[in-house]
Design an enzyme around this catalytic site. Structure first.
Site, PDB file in Angstrom:
ATOM      1  N   ARG A  59       0.809  -1.218   0.000  1.00 25.36           N
ATOM      2  CA  ARG A  59       0.000   0.000   0.000  1.00 25.36           C
ATOM      3  C   ARG A  59       0.847   1.275   0.000  1.00 25.36           C
ATOM      4  NH1 ARG A  59      -2.696  -4.143   1.841  1.00 25.36           N
ATOM      5  NH2 ARG A  59      -0.657  -4.577   2.671  1.00 25.36           N
ATOM      6  N   THR A  60       1.740   1.410   0.953  1.00 24.38           N
ATOM      7  CA  THR A  60       2.433   2.693   1.135  1.00 24.38           C
ATOM      8  C   THR A  60       3.299   3.032  -0.075  1.00 24.38           C
ATOM      9  OG1 THR A  60       2.506   2.098   3.466  1.00 24.38           O
ATOM     10  CG2 THR A  60       3.792   4.010   2.800  1.00 24.38           C
ATOM     11  N   LYS A  87      26.183  -4.623  -0.614  1.00 18.34           N
ATOM     12  CA  LYS A  87      27.658  -4.670  -0.670  1.00 18.34           C
ATOM     13  C   LYS A  87      28.276  -3.996   0.543  1.00 18.34           C
ATOM     14  CE  LYS A  87      27.290  -3.965  -5.647  1.00 18.34           C
ATOM     15  NZ  LYS A  87      27.494  -2.924  -6.658  1.00 18.34           N
ATOM     16  N   ARG A 109      11.147   3.861   4.140  1.00 18.22           N
ATOM     17  CA  ARG A 109      10.663   2.846   5.097  1.00 18.22           C
ATOM     18  C   ARG A 109      11.870   2.044   5.544  1.00 18.22           C
ATOM     19  NH1 ARG A 109       5.568  -1.121   4.707  1.00 18.22           N
ATOM     20  NH2 ARG A 109       4.605   0.852   5.280  1.00 18.22           N
ATOM     21  N   HIS A 137       4.341   5.773  11.768  1.00 23.13           N
ATOM     22  CA  HIS A 137       3.929   5.624  10.361  1.00 23.13           C
ATOM     23  C   HIS A 137       2.942   6.784  10.112  1.00 23.13           C
ATOM     24  CE1 HIS A 137       2.910   4.070   6.549  1.00 23.13           C
ATOM     25  NE2 HIS A 137       2.582   2.834   6.847  1.00 23.13           N
TER      26      HIS A 137
HETATM   27  N1   CP Z   1      -0.441  -0.054   5.868  1.00 25.24           N
HETATM   28  C1   CP Z   1       0.767  -0.319   5.342  1.00 25.24           C
HETATM   29  O1   CP Z   1       1.770   0.278   5.715  1.00 25.24           O
HETATM   30  O2   CP Z   1       0.777  -1.293   4.372  1.00 25.24           O
HETATM   31  P1   CP Z   1       2.073  -1.722   3.550  1.00 25.24           P
HETATM   32  O3   CP Z   1       3.004  -2.408   4.498  1.00 25.24           O
HETATM   33  O4   CP Z   1       1.571  -2.630   2.457  1.00 25.24           O
HETATM   34  O5   CP Z   1       2.701  -0.471   2.997  1.00 25.24           O
END
Ligand code: CP
Length: 319
Positions: A59-60, A87, A109, A137
């Site tokens: 999603r993100t 590496k 992320r 998040h």
């Molecule tokens: N909600 C969320 O962060 O989903 P993903 O891990 O798929 O990005």
């Protein structure tokens, strides 16, 4: 400085109520673009955005990519397995090299809490935290706030229960901060082994029993069990977790009339939520995903977009 006064979006902690409202209002103006035939405006033409994901994401990552493209920005993707990190290059060195290519924003992320904060000090590009370890998040919390406001007409005064693996959840942490700032009443529910000690100091109630916790609530937010982050066994078996802490139609009956069910995804169907609840009329799970695009468009626009007073949509489509 950017329109809302920050170079980076690192967490909900840094945002004021006014800034959260600005993001939600901007997202509302931008949402219509995704409903058009030609889903693109020239607002961020010439801007470059790097999606730098060290952990899996559906999603993100897609949502940031779609959001950037709908605003006509150029996007580039990098993952740990395809970068020179395999590496031995460090995160900071990788980021400095990316910076040399002059991106406007790096969306990061990372499994380590605080990684985006470190990057933000090292590079002049804006950093957006797309999930750091068990810390925060923020864009997930913003899209959740947007969805609650859209479906319920307000956030202030609503009774929200967040259920499940609270201690490993960056989604829970960002939502607790965001929801309490916006005036919602937050209750947490889940196994005591998954409840951080002293969490009440965040201004929330803790009720272990899910049926009791759901009673009289307007919003039921279910979290994924994060087996990959657990370093020890926190419940006897998946079957027992589902039986004692899973959201079922039966216990959902105790929520208020018109209550909504949310989940950030990915779902463990039949574990923290039954398929019947996940797919039922109260579920806004896919609305959350749709709203994620609008919210991320708003965040990108506010970080690197036009000057104060601009019309975000510019009233025209790009070619
Ligand atoms: N909600 C969320 O962060 O989903 P993903 O891990 O798929 O990005």
């Amino acid at each position: 400085m950017t329109k809302f006064g920050h170079k980076d979006l690192l967490g909900m902690r840094q945002l004021s109520v006014q800034e959260i409202n600005l993001i939600l209002d901007t997202a509302e103006s931008l949402k219509a673009i995704s409903a058009r035939d030609i889903k693109k405006v020239p607002t961020l033409r010439g801007k470059s955005i790097v999606n730098f994901f060290y952990e899996p994401s559906t999603r993100t990552r897609t949502s940031f990519d779609v959001a950037a493209k709908r605003l006509s920005a150029d996007t580039f993707s990098l993952s740990a397995s395809t970068s020179s990190m395999v590496k031995g290059e460090t995160l900071v060195d990788t980021a400095r090299n990316l910076q040399a290519m002059r991106p406007d924003v790096i969306v990061l992320r990372h499994p380590s809490s605080g990684a985006p904060h470190m990057l933000a000090r090292e590079v002049s590009a804006g950093i957006i935290n797309a999930g750091d370890g068990i810390n925060e998040h923020p864009t997930q919390a913003l899209l959740d706030l947007y969805t609650i406001r859209e479906k319920m007409g307000r956030i202030k005064g609503l009774k929200v229960v967040i259920m499940g693996d609270i201690s490993h959840s960056r989604v829970a942490r960002s939502n607790i901060i965001g929801l309490t700032k916006m005036g919602a009443e937050v209750t947490l529910s889940g196994p005591p082994t998954m409840m951080p000690i002293g969490i009440e100091t965040f201004g929330v109630n803790v009720v272990a029993d899910p049926a009791e916790a759901i009673w009289g609530k307007d919003v039921v937010m279910v979290l994924r069990i994060q087996l990959e982050r657990q370093t020890r066994v926190l419940f006897p078996s998946i079957r027992e977790y589902a039986a004692f802490f899973g959201l079922t139609r039966e216990i959902l009956q105790g929520a208020n009339e018109g209550a909504i069910v949310m989940h950030p995804g990915p779902l463990n169907r039949g574990v923290e939520i039954t398929p019947e609840v996940a797919d039922g009329p109260w579920s806004v799970i896919l609305d959350q995903v749709a709203n994620g695009v609008a919210v991320r468009m708003a965040v990108l626009y506010l970080l690197i977009g036009g000057a104060k007073g601009d019309n975000v949509d510019q009233g025209r489509r790009s070619d």
